[in-house]
Design an enzyme around this catalytic site. Sequence first.
Site, mmCIF file in Angstrom:
data_model
loop_
_atom_site.group_PDB
_atom_site.id
_atom_site.type_symbol
_atom_site.label_atom_id
_atom_site.label_comp_id
_atom_site.label_asym_id
_atom_site.label_seq_id
_atom_site.Cartn_x
_atom_site.Cartn_y
_atom_site.Cartn_z
ATOM 1 N N GLU A 39 0.890 -1.163 0.000
ATOM 2 C CA GLU A 39 0.000 0.000 0.000
ATOM 3 C C GLU A 39 0.921 1.203 0.000
ATOM 4 O O GLU A 39 1.698 1.383 0.933
ATOM 5 C CB GLU A 39 -0.895 -0.081 1.238
ATOM 6 N N CYS A 56 -2.530 7.689 4.975
ATOM 7 C CA CYS A 56 -2.538 7.245 3.579
ATOM 8 C C CYS A 56 -3.726 7.842 2.835
ATOM 9 O O CYS A 56 -3.709 7.960 1.620
ATOM 10 C CB CYS A 56 -2.651 5.725 3.497
#
Lengths: 526, 526
Positions: free
Chosen positions: A265, A302
């Site tokens: 990720e 994120c």
Amino acid sequence: MTITGEMLIGAESHRGGQGEVRAVDPASGAALDPVYGGGGAAEVERACALAWAAFDAFRETGLEQRVAFLEAVAQAILDIGDALIVRAMAESGLPRARLEGERGRTVGQLRLFAQVVREGSWIEARIDPAMPGRTPLPRADIRQRHIPLGPVAVFGASNFPLAFSVAGGDTASAFAAGCPVVVKGHNAHPGTSELVGRAIRAAVADCGLPEGVFSLLFGTGTEIGTALVADPRIKAVGFTGSRRGGLALMEVAARRPEPIPVYAEMSSINPVFLMPAALAARAEALGAGFVASLTMGAGQFCTNPGILLGIEGPDLDRFAAAAVAALGGSTAATMLTPGIHAAYDDGVTALAGSGAVTTLARGLACNGPNQAQAAFFSTTAEAFLADTRLQEEVFGAASLLIRCPDAAAMGTVAERLEGQLTATLQMEAADEAAVAALIPVLERKAGRILANGWPTGVEVCHAMVHGGPFPATSDSRSTSVGTLAIRRFLRPVCYQDLPAGLLPEALHDGNPLGLWRRVDGTLGRD
Amino acid sequence: MTITGEMLIGAESHRGGQGEVRAVDPASGAALDPVYGGGGAAEVERACALAWAAFDAFRETGLEQRVAFLEAVAQAILDIGDALIVRAMAESGLPRARLEGERGRTVGQLRLFAQVVREGSWIEARIDPAMPGRTPLPRADIRQRHIPLGPVAVFGASNFPLAFSVAGGDTASAFAAGCPVVVKGHNAHPGTSELVGRAIRAAVADCGLPEGVFSLLFGTGTEIGTALVADPRIKAVGFTGSRRGGLALMEVAARRPEPIPVYAEMSSINPVFLMPAALAARAEALGAGFVASLTMGAGQFCTNPGILLGIEGPDLDRFAAAAVAALGGSTAATMLTPGIHAAYDDGVTALAGSGAVTTLARGLACNGPNQAQAAFFSTTAEAFLADTRLQEEVFGAASLLIRCPDAAAMGTVAERLEGQLTATLQMEAADEAAVAALIPVLERKAGRILANGWPTGVEVCHAMVHGGPFPATSDSRSTSVGTLAIRRFLRPVCYQDLPAGLLPEALHDGNPLGLWRRVDGTLGRD
């Protein structure tokens, strides 16, 4: 529980001799004790050998034993007590309330995966019974289940020292699937990592599991991570971090004699679409809400809203003015590490220096080391489309407003975006038609589409997708948050005409585990 | 239906100008008309542009419309009539009965995927309802479904000109998922490919779908396949063929700016374990059964039994003698192409020439072009472990018996095998303890474990796994045969607080599609 500066290789505590890893308190710049001795190829070899030796036994633990282990890990983390929070605060600069919440999330995640293991649908049992009388050919008895891939390498992330680190989502879902885990701890929080690692190790021992179910390594540079991903006994990789780091691991994994899946990720700028009716109805509230999302946790999420899109006009100006006012009053916040802080400053300086970008506002000035001043920029759709560098993530509380001449330009920018973790719609009922036209694009671009909220804050639940097309992640077919994350570490195996005594229990006649199973194509609890 | 030598690019029929592709009747060596003009980058560009343009519409076709399309493709293939069988016989050297059976399998597979689409579990709908009163933070409404990845490139295989080619399992499962398909037809059977391609195209038109849902390209060399996999609008690849071919596509896919999944089914030698009690009870029957499996379809199955393992002794000798007798009487069979035949001869020559290998038997001599004489070799476990070349697949009716000194050596060889599609156990009740010790190894090595059958013959059903660890496939997390194959082309997306009018129907309150859905973690048909 004491912090020793050692790696945890199965049951062994080991001080490495290749370089030193030492945490820094970013709020003061002070180096923190103890000094960790870095590991290398030898430690990777030992941890992987133990993980491999543990795999066949661990993957066949009964469901209740796996449940007990996950719950024991959760409890052992709680049992560390306040020392964990205090150490994590010192190593990350994050405030107590945030870290206490993150601990709750970490523990809750382990307990949720315990429920998932018990429910058993992840096994995806399928049975196609024999048809001995079928013509022209009889059908054999064929039964399928999912089994774990093998030992998993997990790379702790800097920005969630608990929830995406040693006992974070990757580890929890890999354990739930039945995979031993070798963690490469993040150098920003080795003490936090060791505390959590010792809690896991205690749970491994208390549950009578083989020691190789868990190891925790530290190391300087990239050598140890590369060696870990290249080790033939590692069968999958979980990573949360930078695009550069993720791409490097993907390359190592692809070049192995036996390539393996990498779940990285990496990078997302999380576009927010400010639809016209929403701007008309609540531009000021949106401006304030945006800044609250942007600056939360010093912008180190994120899913931080890195770009906003709106159609030029007075309502967008009202939004921008409200955001400028809110951001101008936002206090500078300590970032996780000196390196992250420096990268943030570089990214902001680059954006500010771009001829196509206007600086709308900066947050309040810094009053300590490693603090970041929030930043809010604007540009035009035309300029954004002309310069792909404006799509690069600046990790931290910086965001870029893209002024679009009309709805079509908003759609064009959306279509040109790279893959994202999230896409956010600020909308009213009058915007539905325009949003309906955007959604197919956003579905192709993002893992999560949200309306009238902000992308920061990722619920750990069954329906969550924290993932998305490259470069948001390396593998859009999965999620790293939520219960579907377990699937990343599983593969199907089928058994044809195997004698009943040799079949795994999940596939026995009579369904002794009470699983949902697909029998001849029909789902049920036979 | 006429064969024209053209590619099918959406609704357009197009003769390529880059080189020529022409089928050869392997039974006679005669070149077959028509000559196909090869395509290149321009044709890839047009097919991918059409596929991309079709994607958003095709992926949102209702379930019943998707069902109707899959069933229309199946019917259109049947409607070609005997011309399809005649052409496939000429292009493949395979006999009528086999190709009629393969057509039935191809049509059955499309109809099975129609049932899968209708049942709807592949959507994997999940709903976590909002909890507005939750403290400290309310929970948003979060709903998840799976959507297709995007246009898929499918590479037809030579050995199943119907079931693993233009309308084979990759195409059927990609269509079922909602992905447009661009097929690179195999040069061994362009006429068969064109006939099937025209049937698909007719079904696309009859169902009112966008023309870009399907294209069929031909081309010489590797340029067109490379261009297809590199095209940014292609989002996944299905391939069945050689290890070299699969590895090349994996590399192209990994080097794209946006890497994509490759599902390559490549290479397997499908070990057969001849357990002691089974040998004692029925060595002669096993020898005959083995040769029947080995020589079926000239040995040109991915699941052909390429190695056998047994413990040295009189029972193994009886098995070998029976196999030698059966194989010695097996007639030479025409292989699919001159190239495959030459590679088979090379492989057999290399095995025969290895100092560690003994030739036990060859089949009857050839009496026509491109015929292969079956071959049966033996070696020792020690020699097999010492030379990894003995693990290389020889595509065709060649197999190697590995004589093991004891059960431990059998386990050692099993542990050293590469990933496989299948592992077969010939066993009796008295073998169960020894088999129980092998199964964990075989689960790690293979996608399908079968007892007292032969690996050739892959049932198309819900529980089948035709896959396995590298190099059997490039991605062990999937299967290319059976209904789970649809998952290869899907990814999860979630929707947070999206207004009801914008949610996809699968996630509507009240479950209008009657799907199995997971609501707050509980599976049901709410």
